[in-house]
Write a protein that holds these residues in place. Sequence first.
Motif, short mmCIF file in Angstrom:
data_model
loop_
_atom_site.label_atom_id
_atom_site.label_comp_id
_atom_site.label_asym_id
_atom_site.label_seq_id
_atom_site.Cartn_x
_atom_site.Cartn_y
_atom_site.Cartn_z
N ALA A 88 0.83 -1.21 0.00
CA ALA A 88 0.00 0.00 0.00
C ALA A 88 0.87 1.26 0.00
CB ALA A 88 -0.93 0.00 1.22
N VAL A 89 1.96 1.23 0.76
CA VAL A 89 2.86 2.38 0.79
C VAL A 89 3.49 2.58 -0.58
CG1 VAL A 89 4.96 3.35 1.83
CG2 VAL A 89 3.30 2.12 3.25
N VAL A 279 -7.35 -3.38 2.54
CA VAL A 279 -7.36 -1.98 2.12
C VAL A 279 -7.33 -1.06 3.34
CG1 VAL A 279 -8.71 -0.21 0.93
CG2 VAL A 279 -8.51 -2.49 -0.05
N THR A 280 -8.13 -1.36 4.37
CA THR A 280 -8.10 -0.51 5.56
C THR A 280 -6.74 -0.61 6.26
OG1 THR A 280 -9.10 -2.29 6.90
CG2 THR A 280 -10.58 -0.65 5.92
N PHE A 281 -6.15 -1.79 6.25
CA PHE A 281 -4.80 -1.95 6.80
C PHE A 281 -3.81 -1.11 6.00
CE2 PHE A 281 -0.67 -4.14 6.75
CZ PHE A 281 -0.38 -4.11 8.11
N GLY A 282 -3.96 -1.10 4.68
CA GLY A 282 -3.10 -0.28 3.84
C GLY A 282 -3.27 1.21 4.13
N LEU A 283 -4.49 1.64 4.42
CA LEU A 283 -4.71 3.04 4.76
C LEU A 283 -4.00 3.39 6.07
CD1 LEU A 283 -8.47 3.53 3.82
CD2 LEU A 283 -6.47 4.55 2.69
N ALA A 284 -4.02 2.46 7.03
CA ALA A 284 -3.30 2.69 8.29
C ALA A 284 -1.81 2.85 8.02
CB ALA A 284 -3.56 1.54 9.26
N GLN A 285 -1.27 2.00 7.13
CA GLN A 285 0.15 2.11 6.78
C GLN A 285 0.46 3.42 6.07
OE1 GLN A 285 0.85 -1.54 4.50
NE2 GLN A 285 2.23 -2.19 6.13
N CYS A 286 -0.43 3.84 5.19
CA CYS A 286 -0.22 5.11 4.49
C CYS A 286 -0.21 6.27 5.48
CB CYS A 286 -1.31 5.32 3.44
SG CYS A 286 -1.20 4.19 2.02
N GLY A 287 -1.14 6.23 6.45
CA GLY A 287 -1.15 7.27 7.46
C GLY A 287 0.13 7.30 8.26
#
Length: 412
Positions: A88-89, A279-287
């Motif tokens: 995701a990053v 996808v939500t895990f990827g958003l956490a990583q992006c944050g």
Amino acid sequence: MTAGRPRRRRVLRPYSAIRSAAVRLDAATPSGRDRAVDALRASAILGVVLGHWLVTALVVDGDALRTESPLGHMPWLAPVSWMFQTLAVFFMVGGHVATRSYASGRARGGTYRSWLGARLARLFKPVLVMAALWTVASTCLLLGGASFTTVHTVVKLALSPLWFLLVFAMLTVATPLLARLNPLWPLAVVLHVDLIRFGLGGPSWLGWVNVAAGWLVPYTVGSAWTRGELEHRRAGWILCGAGTVATALLVAWAGYPASMVGVPGAAVSNLDPPTLAAVTFGLAQCGAALLLRERLRRTMRRPVAWAAVAVVNLSAMTIFLWHQTALMATTTTTLQAGRLPGLHTVPDGLDWVGARLLWLPVFAAVLAVCRAAFHGFESRGEQGPGTSPGRTRVVRVEALREKSELREADRA
């Protein structure tokens, strides 16, 4: 005293040469460059590589090799997948760099066709070499008596990075259309697909819509970064906090797997195709990545750290494409020595984990050989995301100078 001087110079001068080359590279880097972008890309690539090396096992089963995962035998190791599932990053950085590059090209009077051709050339030129090598290798394995199951398993794993290139290329082609897309739109698509699949008993093939929609979410987060919408730390905290809470709820109460990578034999995979939890895990990583930007910028002011990141970025495609080949080559060529722990044995205990950790330097060495052999095909392509011809030349010149100085140090 005199006899001791050459030995001291031999120890100190190589490091001095490396640092000197790093200082020159640091000085040649444009002052306006956001080095945090390069650091995040390098971290994402290395995370994927280490993740695959840690959770991919080829087990000897009679006269064939089959795929297993330590996560299937030890599900309590799922947090390992949280650390190394960093795609995701990578997609976020890719979306940020692509939209910025496209806007910059248009401002200079460039065309969409020339911009797209340059980006796709760097993506796909190295693939042709990889496909040719594995075509020859698989033919030789079959003619040499290897079972079809073994060849299929090895080739499938070695070529598995190619799915990423196809998705990334599709998103790159659509960059002008995605430049202003809000990430909530593809997130809504993923949510509805999973509701139909898992909540209403819909067809499983519908999940493949998420291959595009799921990775489109972090890609458009990168576009929002380019637009300046994520500059405040509050945005990073919101993404990280909301993504973490949503993922925890989906795993604890909605029945999604805790592992963020595929596990052979599992009924549901979070990654193949991507689920809402992935996808939500990827958003956490992006944050979290956005929150780390300032710290990374400070760290990248250190010449040696910046030089290491620059070298990884210049070899990003080669590292990504060939890291599974390094694992496959090590596994298959050592079969003559018998069932080696951590390499050919069932990954069902901590002894396997300990043995696999000892194999990581071997995989890295084989990958270094692949990098030396095939990086030329990547560097002959057009410049990739965030690379400039000037920086490429600087790194190559500094590498040659470093080798020359190391030779002088050895002769001293």
